[in-house]
Design a protein around this motif. Structure first.
Motif, PDB file in Angstrom:
ATOM      1  N   SER A 524     -12.195  10.531 -14.119  1.00 10.13           N
ATOM      2  CA  SER A 524     -11.348  11.383 -13.283  1.00 10.13           C
ATOM      3  C   SER A 524     -10.868  10.589 -12.072  1.00 10.13           C
ATOM      4  O   SER A 524     -11.094   9.378 -11.974  1.00 10.13           O
ATOM      5  CB  SER A 524     -12.124  12.625 -12.845  1.00 10.13           C
ATOM      6  N   ILE A 525     -10.209  11.269 -11.157  1.00  7.37           N
ATOM      7  CA  ILE A 525      -9.729  10.619  -9.930  1.00  7.37           C
ATOM      8  C   ILE A 525     -10.728  10.922  -8.819  1.00  7.37           C
ATOM      9  O   ILE A 525     -10.801  12.057  -8.341  1.00  7.37           O
ATOM     10  CB  ILE A 525      -8.332  11.127  -9.537  1.00  7.37           C
ATOM     11  N   PRO A 526     -11.526   9.953  -8.397  1.00  4.28           N
ATOM     12  CA  PRO A 526     -12.511  10.214  -7.340  1.00  4.28           C
ATOM     13  C   PRO A 526     -11.829  10.440  -5.991  1.00  4.28           C
ATOM     14  O   PRO A 526     -10.658  10.080  -5.800  1.00  4.28           O
ATOM     15  CB  PRO A 526     -13.363   8.942  -7.337  1.00  4.28           C
ATOM     16  N   ASP A 527     -12.568  11.026  -5.061  1.00  6.43           N
ATOM     17  CA  ASP A 527     -11.959  11.384  -3.775  1.00  6.43           C
ATOM     18  C   ASP A 527     -11.835  10.214  -2.811  1.00  6.43           C
ATOM     19  O   ASP A 527     -11.459  10.406  -1.649  1.00  6.43           O
ATOM     20  CB  ASP A 527     -12.737  12.527  -3.112  1.00  6.43           C
ATOM     21  N   ASN A 528     -12.136   9.003  -3.271  1.00  7.98           N
ATOM     22  CA  ASN A 528     -11.977   7.830  -2.410  1.00  7.98           C
ATOM     23  C   ASN A 528     -10.809   6.950  -2.848  1.00  7.98           C
ATOM     24  O   ASN A 528     -10.727   5.789  -2.455  1.00  7.98           O
ATOM     25  CB  ASN A 528     -13.268   7.005  -2.384  1.00  7.98           C
ATOM     26  N   VAL A 529      -9.895   7.504  -3.651  1.00  4.85           N
ATOM     27  CA  VAL A 529      -8.719   6.758  -4.113  1.00  4.85           C
ATOM     28  C   VAL A 529      -7.463   7.393  -3.522  1.00  4.85           C
ATOM     29  O   VAL A 529      -7.284   8.617  -3.584  1.00  4.85           O
ATOM     30  CB  VAL A 529      -8.630   6.745  -5.650  1.00  4.85           C
ATOM     31  N   TYR A 530      -6.590   6.543  -2.964  1.00  5.53           N
ATOM     32  CA  TYR A 530      -5.377   7.010  -2.294  1.00  5.53           C
ATOM     33  C   TYR A 530      -4.166   6.284  -2.882  1.00  5.53           C
ATOM     34  O   TYR A 530      -4.170   5.059  -3.002  1.00  5.53           O
ATOM     35  CB  TYR A 530      -5.486   6.779  -0.784  1.00  5.53           C
ATOM     36  N   PHE A 531      -3.149   7.069  -3.245  1.00  4.93           N
ATOM     37  CA  PHE A 531      -1.959   6.530  -3.897  1.00  4.93           C
ATOM     38  C   PHE A 531      -0.805   6.458  -2.896  1.00  4.93           C
ATOM     39  O   PHE A 531      -0.523   7.431  -2.198  1.00  4.93           O
ATOM     40  CB  PHE A 531      -1.544   7.419  -5.072  1.00  4.93           C
ATOM     41  N   MET A 532      -0.159   5.315  -2.827  1.00  2.00           N
ATOM     42  CA  MET A 532       1.045   5.144  -2.033  1.00  2.00           C
ATOM     43  C   MET A 532       2.143   4.583  -2.923  1.00  2.00           C
ATOM     44  O   MET A 532       1.890   3.708  -3.756  1.00  2.00           O
ATOM     45  CB  MET A 532       0.820   4.178  -0.858  1.00  2.00           C
ATOM     46  N   GLY A 533       3.336   5.092  -2.758  1.00  2.00           N
ATOM     47  CA  GLY A 533       4.465   4.571  -3.510  1.00  2.00           C
ATOM     48  C   GLY A 533       5.561   4.124  -2.572  1.00  2.00           C
ATOM     49  O   GLY A 533       5.921   4.846  -1.638  1.00  2.00           O
ATOM     50  N   THR A 534       6.073   2.914  -2.774  1.00  2.00           N
ATOM     51  CA  THR A 534       7.214   2.462  -1.985  1.00  2.00           C
ATOM     52  C   THR A 534       8.486   2.693  -2.789  1.00  2.00           C
ATOM     53  O   THR A 534       8.498   2.566  -4.015  1.00  2.00           O
ATOM     54  CB  THR A 534       7.089   0.976  -1.612  1.00  2.00           C
TER      55      THR A 534
END
Length: 737
Positions: A524-534
């Motif tokens: 799954s997506i853990p709560d310590n992963v952050y996505f940024m898109g340029t």
């Protein structure tokens, strides 16, 4: 001359005058003796003499710790040496101590010669004078507000709850006033409550160290508790009762609270405070719960309130005990295991306040030779905190990718340790396999780069570390095609055992081999992963759907000042400061999570959004509950950490959550933009005339400069630009640059 970097902010965070007096004492002794190593005995004598002189001349001065004495004339030099332990530790970046119990400044300061010492002396004197002025001239009267509450609360309970002035006093006026006290540090959150929709039996005003607790439902904090009959108010050292009772039931919860009370009473001096369970608030409900949980208290009767100076002195003394407790908890946070109530963040303790952490990040970025507009770092932080998906849009070469990388590095997340991953998006991506992975002809799963990061971030030893994934030029391919699975899974976030969890991103049933199932199955997506898109908006890229825009804050980088040159870079002077995941992780997932403590702000924000929705409905661009919740969370985090004004924060949310939804060529789009411009200007606007002729707003700078005190200036500037493109090109969009 200006002070060296390492000296420029040593007094920025202070609860007392001790750091400044310590530095001045050392410099004074050096001027007399020219000795670089100064005995702690000599410093203590000098420090004590200074405090006694001010006390004897009836000048404002910090009171000594309540565990020692009430006046400096009663304190010994030996006791002062114990007092100095804290400021010496706080100034460890500029002080050194040898095995002969002598203090000295670091080599970097001595190498600067007398010029640096003289400037440091001036700096300490300025800060000391400012501190004393603030201590003496604080116009906020704690006595007046406590007295007003005791006199009027019972009458107020017979009146309508909504928008009552007493509620405003608890939620805003009193917290803002108390934050002016110099002994209330940036770590302390002040919050008051008169109830949720109905008047509380026991209203309260709490002071919480955010390194220890972020809510009155758990942890330890100071709180003023008002008796149900308003006969008295208690300043208490207390504990949150909601979580222990919810987790263990009332009887076992009471036992836990009582054991904690005994433990803290043995640990702290608590001199001058009552330490028993005879606090009289009410006979039932939460008031009774607080009677069980109180560590120490001072009772003030409504007909005999002390003078304001005494009330403030009592608060300062109890705050000293509280800070002793906080420091002890921080030191042992990684070692102690609470068998009764699991600490939700036992492996990730943030020792800096949000403002301190952001200041460190800003300094780190500047030291690397990059400069961003004022407020951008705060906005970026709030956007991530609100939702772990942020879009950075603008023309090429404006530093979008660099901001993500430097922000991550400032928190200790680098390419080398695997906590930062830059994933360039390819134009031919058409499904999630390019990110997540695929099964080859033999049935073996070949993980994508994103899956590899998620796998590492999910390991138990890494759960307290933040991981950053930057999708570079993410709209070279259609985002909805390759990123839709992740967006959908992000919407399944829920609280499980104190952590934020999602539905599986990769189903174990879809994997063939047992090895793949064990490693990647149900990932799954853990709560310590952050996505940024340029994002670069030009003819080679694709637009975003509302599904994407609803789930992200869009930060624009189109306004460039080429004359803004970077500061001189001093290599190696500012390094990264590893930050725990708790700094960025969301505190709320659903609006109901935040209602108890932020009802008034949520109501104000929702009313503003409802006004905008009434305008946006004309072009079917209105927002739903997801955007409402996201904007509310952004506003809550901003107010909690006092990063910008409420209008500045809402301006950014209008710019980042509302305007990106608007595009088209119809007259309805023109009218909507003009109506939104009217909201931003907060004054009448000749909309019907402008529907026929937009020339008055053609010159963006001239038009906006003619408007005084614009409520939402950044959104107004963008709307004017969009109107001009609509007039000139027959089509407009937020994404046109």
């Amino acid at each position: 001359m200006s002070l060296p970097t390492e000296l420029a902010s040593i007094f920025r965070v202070k609860q007392k005058s001790y750091k400044m007096v310590l530095v001045l004492s050392m410099i004074g002794i050096w001027r007399e003796t020219q000795q670089r190593f100064i005995s702690l005995d000599s410093i203590a004598e000098r420090f004590l003499s200074y405090c006694r002189d001010r006390e004897g001349n009836n000048l404002v001065v910090d009171i000594p710790p309540n565990s020692m004495a009430s006046r400096w004339s009663e304190v010994s030099a030996t006791q002062v040496k114990a007092i100095l332990d804290t400021p010496v530790e706080a100034l460890r970046s500029i002080l050194a101590k040898n095995d002969r119990n002598e203090l000295t400044f670091t080599y970097a300061i001595w190498d600067g010669g007398e010029e640096v010492l003289t400037e440091l002396e001036r700096y300490a004197n300025r800060e000391l004078e400012s501190y004393y002025t603030q201590l003496q001239s604080n116009s906020f009267s704690l006595k007046e507000h406590l007295s007003q509450i005791l006199l009027t609360y019972r009458t107020a309970k017979q009146e309508p709850f909504a928008n009552h002035p007493l509620g405003t006093a608890f939620r805003r006026t009193i917290p803002e006033g108390m934050r002016q006290y110099p002994f209330i540090s940036d770590h302390i959150r002040v919050q008051g409550s008169v109830g949720q929709g109905n008047w509380a039996t026991v209203p309260w005003i709490a002071l919480m160290d955010t390194r220890l607790t972020g809510s009155t439902q758990y942890g330890e904090y100071l709180v003023y508790l008002f008796a149900e009959d308003m006969s008295s108010v208690y300043l208490t050292f207390n504990q949150g009762v909601t979580k222990p009772i919810r987790d263990h039931g009332r009887r076992a919860g009471y036992t836990y609270l009582e054991n904690k009370v005994d433990q803290i009473r043995k640990q702290l001096p608590l001199v001058g405070f009552t330490k028993d369970d005879r606090i009289e608030l009410t006979t039932s409900g939460l008031g009774r719960d607080y009677q069980v949980s109180t560590v120490a208290y001072v009772r003030y009767d409504s007909n005999n309130l002390p003078e304001n100076e005494q009330l403030v002195a009592d608060l300062q003394r109890m705050m000293e005990d509280y800070q002793i407790y906080v420091r002890s908890q921080l030191q042992t946070a990684h070692e102690e295991v609470d068998d009764q109530i699991e600490d939700e963040e036992s492996e990730e303790v943030e020792t800096l306040s949000v403002t301190e952490r952001l200041s460190q990040i800003r300094s780190f970025i500047q030291n690397r030779g990059f400069s961003y507009p004022d407020g951008l770092i705060e906005n970026f932080y709030l956007s991530i905190k609100t939702k772990p998906f942020v879009i950075l849009a603008g023309i090429s070469g404006t530093g979008k990718t660099k901001l993500v990388k430097l922000f991550a590095e400032a928190m200790g997340a680098t390419v080398q340790n695997g906590q930062f991953a830059l994933i360039p998006v390819r134009p031919d991506w058409s499904d999630p396999s390019d990110l997540l992975g695929y099964k080859d002809l033999s049935g073996t799963f070949r993980p994508g780069r994103l899956t590899e990061v998620l796998y590492e971030a999910s390991k138990p030893e890494n759960r307290s570390k933040p991981y950053f994934i930057c999708l570079d030029e993410m709209n070279l391919a259609r985002v909805e095609h390759y990123f839709s699975d992740l967006l959908s899974v992000l919407e399944t976030q829920e609280w499980r055992d104190g952590e934020i969890a999602t539905a599986p991103l990769i189903s174990a049933a879809s994997l063939s081999s047992e090895e793949d199932q064990q490693k990647y199955g149900d990932l799954s997506i853990p709560d310590n992963v952050y996505f940024m898109g340029t994002v670069n908006m030009d003819e080679t890229t694709h637009p975003f759907s509302k599904k994407v825009l609803d789930r992200a804050n869009t930060i624009e980088f189109n306004y460039i000042n080429l004359l803004q040159l970077p500061d001189e870079v001093v290599e190696g002077t500012i390094t990264e400061a590893v930050a725990p995941n708790s700094f960025l992780r969301s505190d709320f997932l659903q609006l109901v999570d935040a209602m108890e403590e932020n009802r008034e702000l949520i109501s104000e924000t929702t009313q503003s959004l409802a006004q905008l929705n009434g305008i946006l409905e004309g072009i079917h661009a209105h927002v739903g509950f997801r955007v409402r919740d996201s904007v509310s969370f952004y506003m809550i985090y901003n107010r909690r950490d006092n990063l910008m004004s409420a209008d500045e924060a809402f301006d950014l949310q209008l710019l980042q959550k509302i305007l990106p939804r608007i595009q088209g060529s119809s007259s309805a789009v023109r009218r909507v933009l003009l109506e939104l411009l009217k909201v931003c200007l907060d004054r009448p606007l000749a909309i019907n005339e402008l529907m026929e002729d937009l020339s008055p707003v053609y010159n963006e700078a001239e038009f906006l400069n003619a408007q005084s005190q614009i409520k939402y200036p950044q959104s107004a500037r963008k709307i004017v630009f969009m109107l001009r493109r609509l007039e000139e090109d027959g089509f407009t969009s937020y994404w046109l640059s």
